[in-house]
Motif scaffolding. Structure first.
Motif, PDB file in Angstrom:
ATOM      1  N   SER A  35     -23.744 -44.548 -12.556  1.00 41.92           N
ATOM      2  CA  SER A  35     -22.709 -44.041 -11.654  1.00 41.92           C
ATOM      3  C   SER A  35     -21.209 -44.472 -12.184  1.00 41.92           C
ATOM      4  O   SER A  35     -20.227 -43.465 -12.294  1.00 41.92           O
ATOM      5  CB  SER A  35     -22.551 -44.592 -10.336  1.00 41.92           C
ATOM      6  N   THR A  36     -20.927 -45.564 -12.820  1.00 38.27           N
ATOM      7  CA  THR A  36     -19.771 -46.001 -13.402  1.00 38.27           C
ATOM      8  C   THR A  36     -19.766 -45.454 -14.765  1.00 38.27           C
ATOM      9  O   THR A  36     -18.208 -44.813 -14.835  1.00 38.27           O
ATOM     10  CB  THR A  36     -19.844 -47.467 -13.637  1.00 38.27           C
ATOM     11  N   ARG A  37     -20.656 -45.005 -15.510  1.00 43.09           N
ATOM     12  CA  ARG A  37     -20.459 -44.273 -16.762  1.00 43.09           C
ATOM     13  C   ARG A  37     -19.984 -43.016 -16.473  1.00 43.09           C
ATOM     14  O   ARG A  37     -19.171 -42.136 -17.045  1.00 43.09           O
ATOM     15  CB  ARG A  37     -21.778 -44.344 -17.434  1.00 43.09           C
ATOM     16  N   ASP A  38     -20.551 -42.305 -15.486  1.00 42.38           N
ATOM     17  CA  ASP A  38     -20.431 -41.070 -15.104  1.00 42.38           C
ATOM     18  C   ASP A  38     -18.780 -40.816 -14.664  1.00 42.38           C
ATOM     19  O   ASP A  38     -18.347 -39.778 -14.947  1.00 42.38           O
ATOM     20  CB  ASP A  38     -21.103 -40.412 -13.993  1.00 42.38           C
ATOM     21  N   ALA A  39     -18.309 -41.800 -13.907  1.00 47.36           N
ATOM     22  CA  ALA A  39     -16.993 -41.812 -13.417  1.00 47.36           C
ATOM     23  C   ALA A  39     -15.990 -41.797 -14.692  1.00 47.36           C
ATOM     24  O   ALA A  39     -15.122 -41.043 -14.875  1.00 47.36           O
ATOM     25  CB  ALA A  39     -16.678 -42.993 -12.505  1.00 47.36           C
ATOM     26  N   ALA A  42     -16.039 -38.668 -16.707  1.00 50.41           N
ATOM     27  CA  ALA A  42     -15.371 -37.597 -15.883  1.00 50.41           C
ATOM     28  C   ALA A  42     -13.790 -37.653 -15.876  1.00 50.41           C
ATOM     29  O   ALA A  42     -13.097 -36.835 -16.292  1.00 50.41           O
ATOM     30  CB  ALA A  42     -15.800 -37.679 -14.331  1.00 50.41           C
ATOM     31  N   ALA A  43     -13.366 -38.776 -15.963  1.00 49.57           N
ATOM     32  CA  ALA A  43     -11.897 -39.375 -16.174  1.00 49.57           C
ATOM     33  C   ALA A  43     -11.503 -39.002 -17.478  1.00 49.57           C
ATOM     34  O   ALA A  43     -10.310 -38.286 -17.512  1.00 49.57           O
ATOM     35  CB  ALA A  43     -11.729 -40.528 -15.783  1.00 49.57           C
ATOM     36  N   VAL A  44     -12.206 -39.334 -18.485  1.00 48.72           N
ATOM     37  CA  VAL A  44     -11.871 -39.182 -19.732  1.00 48.72           C
ATOM     38  C   VAL A  44     -11.823 -37.538 -20.053  1.00 48.72           C
ATOM     39  O   VAL A  44     -10.792 -37.053 -20.557  1.00 48.72           O
ATOM     40  CB  VAL A  44     -12.658 -39.733 -20.854  1.00 48.72           C
ATOM     41  N   ASN A  45     -12.751 -36.758 -19.706  1.00 44.59           N
ATOM     42  CA  ASN A  45     -12.677 -35.498 -19.925  1.00 44.59           C
ATOM     43  C   ASN A  45     -11.633 -34.761 -18.801  1.00 44.59           C
ATOM     44  O   ASN A  45     -10.941 -33.622 -19.679  1.00 44.59           O
ATOM     45  CB  ASN A  45     -14.015 -34.895 -19.336  1.00 44.59           C
ATOM     46  N   LEU A  46     -11.287 -35.157 -17.801  1.00 45.26           N
ATOM     47  CA  LEU A  46     -10.308 -34.900 -17.200  1.00 45.26           C
ATOM     48  C   LEU A  46      -8.889 -34.916 -17.892  1.00 45.26           C
ATOM     49  O   LEU A  46      -7.853 -34.268 -17.894  1.00 45.26           O
ATOM     50  CB  LEU A  46     -10.067 -35.398 -15.691  1.00 45.26           C
ATOM     51  N   CYS A  47      -8.688 -36.164 -18.287  1.00 44.57           N
ATOM     52  CA  CYS A  47      -7.594 -36.505 -19.163  1.00 44.57           C
ATOM     53  C   CYS A  47      -7.256 -35.664 -20.278  1.00 44.57           C
ATOM     54  O   CYS A  47      -6.148 -35.010 -20.545  1.00 44.57           O
ATOM     55  CB  CYS A  47      -7.659 -38.101 -19.418  1.00 44.57           C
ATOM     56  N   ALA A  78      -2.774 -35.612 -16.361  1.00 46.16           N
ATOM     57  CA  ALA A  78      -3.499 -36.352 -17.462  1.00 46.16           C
ATOM     58  C   ALA A  78      -3.191 -37.663 -17.582  1.00 46.16           C
ATOM     59  O   ALA A  78      -4.124 -38.332 -17.656  1.00 46.16           O
ATOM     60  CB  ALA A  78      -3.078 -35.560 -18.760  1.00 46.16           C
ATOM     61  N   ALA A  79      -1.866 -38.242 -17.161  1.00 50.76           N
ATOM     62  CA  ALA A  79      -1.762 -39.655 -17.169  1.00 50.76           C
ATOM     63  C   ALA A  79      -2.435 -40.275 -15.912  1.00 50.76           C
ATOM     64  O   ALA A  79      -3.018 -41.569 -16.104  1.00 50.76           O
ATOM     65  CB  ALA A  79      -0.099 -39.815 -16.766  1.00 50.76           C
ATOM     66  N   LEU A  80      -2.361 -39.525 -14.939  1.00 50.42           N
ATOM     67  CA  LEU A  80      -3.295 -40.129 -13.732  1.00 50.42           C
ATOM     68  C   LEU A  80      -4.990 -40.441 -13.959  1.00 50.42           C
ATOM     69  O   LEU A  80      -5.366 -41.152 -13.833  1.00 50.42           O
ATOM     70  CB  LEU A  80      -3.064 -39.258 -12.470  1.00 50.42           C
ATOM     71  N   ALA A  81      -5.294 -39.125 -14.661  1.00 49.38           N
ATOM     72  CA  ALA A  81      -6.797 -39.367 -15.197  1.00 49.38           C
ATOM     73  C   ALA A  81      -6.981 -40.335 -16.137  1.00 49.38           C
ATOM     74  O   ALA A  81      -7.914 -41.202 -16.087  1.00 49.38           O
ATOM     75  CB  ALA A  81      -7.086 -37.921 -15.550  1.00 49.38           C
ATOM     76  N   TYR A  82      -5.980 -40.557 -17.174  1.00 51.60           N
ATOM     77  CA  TYR A  82      -6.027 -41.544 -18.074  1.00 51.60           C
ATOM     78  C   TYR A  82      -6.328 -43.094 -17.481  1.00 51.60           C
ATOM     79  O   TYR A  82      -6.915 -43.899 -17.650  1.00 51.60           O
ATOM     80  CB  TYR A  82      -4.855 -41.841 -19.013  1.00 51.60           C
ATOM     81  N   ALA A  88     -12.180 -47.000 -14.650  1.00 53.47           N
ATOM     82  CA  ALA A  88     -13.695 -46.926 -14.672  1.00 53.47           C
ATOM     83  C   ALA A  88     -14.121 -47.789 -15.866  1.00 53.47           C
ATOM     84  O   ALA A  88     -15.326 -48.335 -15.768  1.00 53.47           O
ATOM     85  CB  ALA A  88     -14.232 -45.408 -14.805  1.00 53.47           C
ATOM     86  N   ALA A  89     -13.476 -47.648 -17.191  1.00 54.51           N
ATOM     87  CA  ALA A  89     -13.898 -48.418 -18.245  1.00 54.51           C
ATOM     88  C   ALA A  89     -13.930 -50.114 -17.901  1.00 54.51           C
ATOM     89  O   ALA A  89     -14.781 -50.745 -18.575  1.00 54.51           O
ATOM     90  CB  ALA A  89     -12.876 -48.298 -19.348  1.00 54.51           C
ATOM     91  N   GLN A  90     -12.815 -50.493 -17.285  1.00 58.25           N
ATOM     92  CA  GLN A  90     -12.924 -51.917 -16.855  1.00 58.25           C
ATOM     93  C   GLN A  90     -14.272 -52.221 -15.978  1.00 58.25           C
ATOM     94  O   GLN A  90     -14.649 -53.311 -16.036  1.00 58.25           O
ATOM     95  CB  GLN A  90     -11.702 -52.484 -16.186  1.00 58.25           C
ATOM     96  N   ALA A  91     -14.290 -51.158 -15.149  1.00 60.13           N
ATOM     97  CA  ALA A  91     -15.588 -51.528 -14.208  1.00 60.13           C
ATOM     98  C   ALA A  91     -17.043 -51.341 -14.823  1.00 60.13           C
ATOM     99  O   ALA A  91     -17.852 -52.330 -14.656  1.00 60.13           O
ATOM    100  CB  ALA A  91     -15.807 -50.381 -13.027  1.00 60.13           C
ATOM    101  N   TYR A  92     -17.284 -50.660 -15.789  1.00 53.69           N
ATOM    102  CA  TYR A  92     -18.275 -50.393 -16.858  1.00 53.69           C
ATOM    103  C   TYR A  92     -18.353 -51.689 -17.580  1.00 53.69           C
ATOM    104  O   TYR A  92     -19.630 -52.159 -17.702  1.00 53.69           O
ATOM    105  CB  TYR A  92     -18.073 -49.133 -17.675  1.00 53.69           C
TER     106      TYR A  92
END
Length: 162
Positions: A35-39, A42-47, A78-82, A88-92
């Motif tokens: 779940s965390t990796r999917d988030a 998704a955030a990286v792709n949106l960015c 894009a900045a918000l997605a970043y 998400a990376a910190q959570a992972y």
């Protein structure tokens, strides 16, 4: 940073041990990691998508002064997605640390190595890391157990009960 530091605290090279320790995890932990990796994905792709769209729209609308808000909005998004990707990376990374905290000994059991004493834990995990990286470690103990009451052959060929 978690992909580098999670296992190193115990002497395990995270990049070589992660695929093996991941396979030893209970379903609840793997679901949290997925779940965390999917988030994160998704955030990286949106960015990247909003960054590309912002740049493309800036080029396409450079001579339209009334439409300059569109590329600016996409770049802000894009900045918000970043920012979301960083969170998400910190959570992972935190979950990876938890995996090594709680399940590093499951890895030893799966690889048929005995549990080390606290004083020898780091040395044992460094030897396991060397083995996983393809190096041969002569003094790495190996214990093959088939369950309770099973027999393991000793070096003389006799059977010893465990």
């Amino acid at each position: 940073m978690g992909e580098i530091t999670a296992g190193e605290r115990y002497g395990l090279t995270t990049l070589t041990s992660w695929p093996r320790i991941y396979m030893q995890l209970p379903p609840r932990m793997t679901q949290s990691l997925r779940s965390t990796r999917d988030a994160l994905d998704a955030a990286v792709n949106l960015c990247w998508s909003f960054l590309a769209m912002g740049l493309a729209s800036a080029v396409a609308l450079y001579d339209e002064p009334g439409s300059r808000w569109l590329p600016a909005g996409m770049l802000i998004t894009a900045a918000l997605a970043y920012k979301g990707a960083v969170i998400a990376a910190q959570a992972y990374s935190g979950l990876m640390h938890v995996v090594y905290d709680l399940h590093r000994f499951d890895l030893l059991e799966a690889l048929h190595h005995g549990l080390p004493t606290k004083e020898l834990e780091r040395e044992m995990f460094e030897q396991v890391s060397d083995t996983l990286a393809g190096e041969w470690v002569a003094d790495l103990p190996y214990e093959h157990r088939r369950g309770r009451g099973s027999h393991v052959r000793d070096t003389d060929g006799g059977a010893d009960a465990q």
